[in-house]
Design a protein around this motif. Sequence first.
Motif, PDB file in Angstrom:
ATOM      1  N   SER A 140      -1.179  29.498  13.688  1.00 50.35           N
ATOM      2  CA  SER A 140      -1.366  28.263  14.738  1.00 50.35           C
ATOM      3  C   SER A 140      -2.418  27.523  14.088  1.00 50.35           C
ATOM      4  O   SER A 140      -2.678  26.352  14.460  1.00 50.35           O
ATOM      5  N   ILE A 141      -3.429  28.172  13.345  1.00 48.87           N
ATOM      6  CA  ILE A 141      -4.502  27.353  12.775  1.00 48.87           C
ATOM      7  C   ILE A 141      -4.069  26.491  11.712  1.00 48.87           C
ATOM      8  O   ILE A 141      -4.360  25.142  11.751  1.00 48.87           O
ATOM      9  N   HIS A 142      -3.148  26.919  11.003  1.00 50.03           N
ATOM     10  CA  HIS A 142      -2.430  26.156   9.878  1.00 50.03           C
ATOM     11  C   HIS A 142      -1.789  24.903  10.696  1.00 50.03           C
ATOM     12  O   HIS A 142      -2.036  23.854  10.088  1.00 50.03           O
ATOM     13  N   GLN A 143      -0.976  25.110  11.672  1.00 52.26           N
ATOM     14  CA  GLN A 143      -0.410  23.975  12.252  1.00 52.26           C
ATOM     15  C   GLN A 143      -1.283  23.099  13.035  1.00 52.26           C
ATOM     16  O   GLN A 143      -1.146  21.986  13.091  1.00 52.26           O
ATOM     17  N   LEU A 144      -2.461  23.657  13.661  1.00 53.18           N
ATOM     18  CA  LEU A 144      -3.355  22.716  14.261  1.00 53.18           C
ATOM     19  C   LEU A 144      -4.059  21.810  13.125  1.00 53.18           C
ATOM     20  O   LEU A 144      -4.158  20.749  13.611  1.00 53.18           O
ATOM     21  N   GLY A 145      -4.139  22.457  11.975  1.00 53.93           N
ATOM     22  CA  GLY A 145      -4.855  21.601  10.875  1.00 53.93           C
ATOM     23  C   GLY A 145      -3.876  20.457  10.560  1.00 53.93           C
ATOM     24  O   GLY A 145      -3.955  19.386  10.358  1.00 53.93           O
ATOM     25  N   ILE A 146      -2.434  20.991  10.398  1.00 55.98           N
ATOM     26  CA  ILE A 146      -1.584  19.898  10.007  1.00 55.98           C
ATOM     27  C   ILE A 146      -1.561  18.639  11.039  1.00 55.98           C
ATOM     28  O   ILE A 146      -1.477  17.473  10.660  1.00 55.98           O
ATOM     29  N   TYR A 147      -1.243  19.141  12.444  1.00 53.89           N
ATOM     30  CA  TYR A 147      -1.443  18.056  13.433  1.00 53.89           C
ATOM     31  C   TYR A 147      -2.522  17.128  13.301  1.00 53.89           C
ATOM     32  O   TYR A 147      -2.720  15.879  13.612  1.00 53.89           O
ATOM     33  N   SER A 148      -3.839  17.717  13.134  1.00 52.43           N
ATOM     34  CA  SER A 148      -5.007  17.166  13.013  1.00 52.43           C
ATOM     35  C   SER A 148      -5.009  16.122  11.821  1.00 52.43           C
ATOM     36  O   SER A 148      -5.353  15.000  11.956  1.00 52.43           O
ATOM     37  N   LEU A 149      -4.422  16.574  10.693  1.00 46.42           N
ATOM     38  CA  LEU A 149      -4.175  15.806   9.436  1.00 46.42           C
ATOM     39  C   LEU A 149      -3.389  14.533   9.699  1.00 46.42           C
ATOM     40  O   LEU A 149      -3.829  13.511   9.237  1.00 46.42           O
ATOM     41  N   MET A 150      -2.616  14.598  10.554  1.00 38.62           N
ATOM     42  CA  MET A 150      -1.567  13.778  10.739  1.00 38.62           C
ATOM     43  C   MET A 150      -2.162  12.691  11.703  1.00 38.62           C
ATOM     44  O   MET A 150      -2.003  11.548  11.307  1.00 38.62           O
ATOM     45  N   GLY A 151      -3.045  12.980  12.679  1.00 40.49           N
ATOM     46  CA  GLY A 151      -3.666  12.041  13.347  1.00 40.49           C
ATOM     47  C   GLY A 151      -4.714  11.245  12.568  1.00 40.49           C
ATOM     48  O   GLY A 151      -5.017  10.144  12.758  1.00 40.49           O
ATOM     49  N   LEU A 152      -5.439  12.078  11.797  1.00 41.57           N
ATOM     50  CA  LEU A 152      -6.557  11.549  10.883  1.00 41.57           C
ATOM     51  C   LEU A 152      -5.663  10.322   9.904  1.00 41.57           C
ATOM     52  O   LEU A 152      -6.253   9.319   9.702  1.00 41.57           O
ATOM     53  N   LEU A 153      -4.546  10.774   9.304  1.00 42.15           N
ATOM     54  CA  LEU A 153      -3.842   9.945   8.448  1.00 42.15           C
ATOM     55  C   LEU A 153      -3.375   8.841   9.135  1.00 42.15           C
ATOM     56  O   LEU A 153      -3.427   7.475   8.380  1.00 42.15           O
ATOM     57  N   VAL A 154      -3.109   8.977  10.256  1.00 39.41           N
ATOM     58  CA  VAL A 154      -2.820   7.499  11.050  1.00 39.41           C
ATOM     59  C   VAL A 154      -3.880   6.788  11.006  1.00 39.41           C
ATOM     60  O   VAL A 154      -3.889   5.463  10.961  1.00 39.41           O
ATOM     61  N   LEU A 155      -5.123   7.277  11.519  1.00 40.04           N
ATOM     62  CA  LEU A 155      -6.297   6.459  11.410  1.00 40.04           C
ATOM     63  C   LEU A 155      -6.437   5.769  10.024  1.00 40.04           C
ATOM     64  O   LEU A 155      -6.680   4.542  10.098  1.00 40.04           O
ATOM     65  N   HIS A 156      -6.483   6.368   9.041  1.00 41.45           N
ATOM     66  CA  HIS A 156      -6.679   6.335   7.753  1.00 41.45           C
ATOM     67  C   HIS A 156      -5.833   4.906   7.132  1.00 41.45           C
ATOM     68  O   HIS A 156      -6.237   4.217   6.574  1.00 41.45           O
ATOM     69  N   ILE A 157      -4.596   5.282   7.410  1.00 40.05           N
ATOM     70  CA  ILE A 157      -3.453   4.160   7.275  1.00 40.05           C
ATOM     71  C   ILE A 157      -3.736   2.888   7.920  1.00 40.05           C
ATOM     72  O   ILE A 157      -3.837   1.948   7.416  1.00 40.05           O
ATOM     73  N   GLY A 158      -4.097   3.293   9.211  1.00 37.30           N
ATOM     74  CA  GLY A 158      -4.367   2.003  10.136  1.00 37.30           C
ATOM     75  C   GLY A 158      -5.451   1.235   9.525  1.00 37.30           C
ATOM     76  O   GLY A 158      -5.600  -0.032   9.549  1.00 37.30           O
ATOM     77  N   ALA A 159      -6.618   1.744   9.387  1.00 41.33           N
ATOM     78  CA  ALA A 159      -7.658   1.090   8.862  1.00 41.33           C
ATOM     79  C   ALA A 159      -7.411   0.270   7.346  1.00 41.33           C
ATOM     80  O   ALA A 159      -7.852  -0.606   7.201  1.00 41.33           O
ATOM     81  N   ALA A 160      -6.581   1.162   6.756  1.00 38.95           N
ATOM     82  CA  ALA A 160      -6.362   0.616   5.526  1.00 38.95           C
ATOM     83  C   ALA A 160      -5.334  -0.788   5.605  1.00 38.95           C
ATOM     84  O   ALA A 160      -5.656  -1.792   4.969  1.00 38.95           O
ATOM     85  N   LEU A 161      -4.394  -0.721   6.558  1.00 46.42           N
ATOM     86  CA  LEU A 161      -3.793  -1.790   6.715  1.00 46.42           C
ATOM     87  C   LEU A 161      -4.556  -3.037   7.452  1.00 46.42           C
ATOM     88  O   LEU A 161      -4.367  -4.144   7.181  1.00 46.42           O
ATOM     89  N   LEU A 162      -5.695  -2.713   8.217  1.00 46.12           N
ATOM     90  CA  LEU A 162      -6.394  -3.640   8.839  1.00 46.12           C
ATOM     91  C   LEU A 162      -6.953  -4.253   7.853  1.00 46.12           C
ATOM     92  O   LEU A 162      -7.221  -5.682   7.787  1.00 46.12           O
ATOM     93  N   HIS A 163      -7.603  -3.586   6.934  1.00 51.25           N
ATOM     94  CA  HIS A 163      -8.425  -4.312   5.675  1.00 51.25           C
ATOM     95  C   HIS A 163      -7.441  -5.020   5.043  1.00 51.25           C
ATOM     96  O   HIS A 163      -7.939  -6.289   4.420  1.00 51.25           O
ATOM     97  N   GLY A 164      -6.326  -4.800   4.673  1.00 53.54           N
ATOM     98  CA  GLY A 164      -5.342  -5.305   3.848  1.00 53.54           C
ATOM     99  C   GLY A 164      -4.679  -6.335   4.414  1.00 53.54           C
ATOM    100  O   GLY A 164      -4.550  -7.435   3.657  1.00 53.54           O
ATOM    101  N   ILE A 165      -4.269  -6.366   5.686  1.00 53.63           N
ATOM    102  CA  ILE A 165      -3.441  -7.413   6.394  1.00 53.63           C
ATOM    103  C   ILE A 165      -4.310  -8.634   6.956  1.00 53.63           C
ATOM    104  O   ILE A 165      -4.156  -9.578   7.036  1.00 53.63           O
ATOM    105  N   VAL A 166      -5.290  -7.760   7.971  1.00 50.04           N
ATOM    106  CA  VAL A 166      -5.906  -8.745   8.734  1.00 50.04           C
ATOM    107  C   VAL A 166      -7.187  -9.119   8.091  1.00 50.04           C
ATOM    108  O   VAL A 166      -7.629 -10.273   8.057  1.00 50.04           O
ATOM    109  N   ARG A 167      -8.145  -8.196   7.701  1.00 55.51           N
ATOM    110  CA  ARG A 167      -9.306  -8.714   7.013  1.00 55.51           C
ATOM    111  C   ARG A 167      -9.182  -9.119   5.652  1.00 55.51           C
ATOM    112  O   ARG A 167     -10.104 -10.201   5.277  1.00 55.51           O
TER     113      ARG A 167
END
Length: 182
Positions: A140-167
């Motif tokens: 359960s701890i392992h899975q919670l970490g995985i789902y948390s990582l997925m969410g953070l990576l969505v933020l990370h990739i979104g920010a990278a695309l914002l900087h690369g495409i928009v800004r």
Amino acid sequence: MSTNRKSFDLGYKIIHWLMATLVLLMFFGIVGFAQAITDEERTVMLVGHSSLGTLISIFVTIRIYKRFIKKDAVPEQNISNIQRRASFAVQYAIYILLVVIPFSGYLAANFHELPVLVFGNFNINGGREFNQALFENLRSIHQLGIYSLMGLLVLHIGAALLHGIVRRDGVLGSMTRFKKPI
């Protein structure tokens, strides 16, 4: 440590993209585990999963060494203080999860009912007795970490695309350019 560098060094980039590829493969593994019906299929999935997890752990260790012990130079980004703080918070949370996830996976493997063979040769659980409650809690701890990582990576990739495409401010290029800027 910051400098007037425009880009991360080649070592950072290689480790970053290798880890990104391995983590993406691990996310696809979620589908494989869901489809594995027999113990034989689950054992095969565990070999791949634990082997990729071991590689990720090695790369995380190198990345942590480069960033926090050796303190390799990182590019100075022209971003606001709030963006810088948010960026650091997400990056540090990703680092923490990239340590917690494999560690909790390793601990869960120690109490798994099936053999967990890293690279098909090294049995992590070493024949320990299956402990359902402990295994379930650690998983359960392992899975919670995985789902948390997925969410953070969505933020990370979104920010990278914002900087690369928009800004178009060079932040994305600091990790994607493999040629020295002219």
